[in-house]
Design a protein around this motif. Structure first.
Motif, PDB file in Angstrom:
ATOM      1  N   TYR A   9       0.857  -1.175   0.000  1.00  0.00           N
ATOM      2  CA  TYR A   9       0.000   0.000   0.000  1.00  0.00           C
ATOM      3  C   TYR A   9       0.898   1.231   0.000  1.00  0.00           C
ATOM      4  N   ARG A  15      -5.629  -1.608  -6.352  1.00  0.00           N
ATOM      5  CA  ARG A  15      -7.000  -1.179  -6.636  1.00  0.00           C
ATOM      6  C   ARG A  15      -7.511  -1.697  -7.982  1.00  0.00           C
ATOM      7  N   ASP A 136     -12.649  -9.374  -1.980  1.00  0.00           N
ATOM      8  CA  ASP A 136     -12.593  -7.914  -2.127  1.00  0.00           C
ATOM      9  C   ASP A 136     -11.310  -7.506  -2.837  1.00  0.00           C
ATOM     10  N   GLN A 137     -10.173  -8.085  -2.420  1.00  0.00           N
ATOM     11  CA  GLN A 137      -8.896  -7.724  -3.035  1.00  0.00           C
ATOM     12  C   GLN A 137      -8.905  -8.045  -4.531  1.00  0.00           C
ATOM     13  N   ILE A 141     -10.728  -3.888  -4.084  1.00  0.00           N
ATOM     14  CA  ILE A 141     -11.179  -3.217  -2.857  1.00  0.00           C
ATOM     15  C   ILE A 141     -10.200  -3.582  -1.747  1.00  0.00           C
ATOM     16  N   TRP A 143      -8.728  -3.669   1.965  1.00  0.00           N
ATOM     17  CA  TRP A 143      -9.499  -3.883   3.186  1.00  0.00           C
ATOM     18  C   TRP A 143      -9.835  -2.607   3.946  1.00  0.00           C
ATOM     19  N   GLU A 145     -10.869   0.072   2.885  1.00  0.00           N
ATOM     20  CA  GLU A 145     -12.056   0.717   2.315  1.00  0.00           C
ATOM     21  C   GLU A 145     -13.320   0.296   3.058  1.00  0.00           C
ATOM     22  N   ARG A 146     -13.246  -0.779   3.824  1.00  0.00           N
ATOM     23  CA  ARG A 146     -14.395  -1.250   4.611  1.00  0.00           C
ATOM     24  C   ARG A 146     -14.482  -0.547   5.971  1.00  0.00           C
ATOM     25  N   ARG A 149     -14.315   6.509   7.324  1.00  0.00           N
ATOM     26  CA  ARG A 149     -13.276   7.430   6.845  1.00  0.00           C
ATOM     27  C   ARG A 149     -12.271   7.749   7.946  1.00  0.00           C
ATOM     28  N   ARG A 152     -10.104   4.699   8.655  1.00  0.00           N
ATOM     29  CA  ARG A 152      -9.219   4.485   7.502  1.00  0.00           C
ATOM     30  C   ARG A 152      -8.051   5.473   7.554  1.00  0.00           C
TER      31      ARG A 152
END
Length: 166
Positions: A9, A15, A136-137, A141, A143, A145-146, A149, A152
């Motif tokens: 990341y 993404r 999700d990956q 997506i 993780w 993002e779940r 805000r 995150r």
């Protein structure tokens, strides 16, 4: 696909949506073996092709150390329970950071094995959360993002701080 280094990341490749596997051959088996080797090398529970730069819809999952990994090719969630459960999640692509993610408590998935044979399985609890996380990956997506805000943003700050310290 010889396994590359893990993608970390915030690399934009995390993404990207992985492409469905259409050819079930020895090449796929070799690539899946490389993915399992990477899974062992980083001591992860789950790993997807995109984690290592292979944009194929393949998941390697090993819930218990020392047990064989299960390979899921083109997994798709076909049912999610209305009940949810919290699980602590993190990613080898964002080492040192974890947080609680609320996911469906039970799911059903359809996937192919390395020979292309279709399977459908139901899972619950930790296994269900792991499968949802990895699928999700595959969909691009990440993780975090779940998370809300605020949570995150805090996770990203913790990761940046950990990277500066390393």
């Amino acid at each position: 696909m010889p396994v590359q280094s893990l993608i970390l990341y915030p690399d934009p490749r995390l993404r990207l949506r992985a492409e469905p596997v259409t050819v079930f051959d020895d090449g796929l088996r070799r690539d899946a073996d490389d993915l399992v080797a990477a899974l062992a090398r980083v001591s992860a529970i789950g790993l997807t092709g995109p984690h290592v730069g292979w944009l194929a819809r393949v998941v390697a999952l090993r819930l218990e150390p020392g047990t064989p990994a299960t390979i899921y090719v083109n997994p798709e969630i076909t049912f999610v329970s209305p009940e949810t459960a919290p699980q602590t999640e993190g990613s080898v692509s964002m080492p040192g950071v974890s947080d609680t993610v609320e996911r469906a408590a039970r799911i059903r998935i359809r996937y192919a094995d390395l020979d292309g044979a279709l399977h459908e399985v139901e899972s619950e609890g930790f296994e269900a959360a792991c499968l949802q996380h990895e699928i999700d990956q595959l969909d691009g997506i990440f993780w975090i993002e779940r998370l809300s805000r605020l949570r995150r943003e805090r996770a990203v700050k913790r990761y940046a701080k950990a990277r500066r310290a390393a």
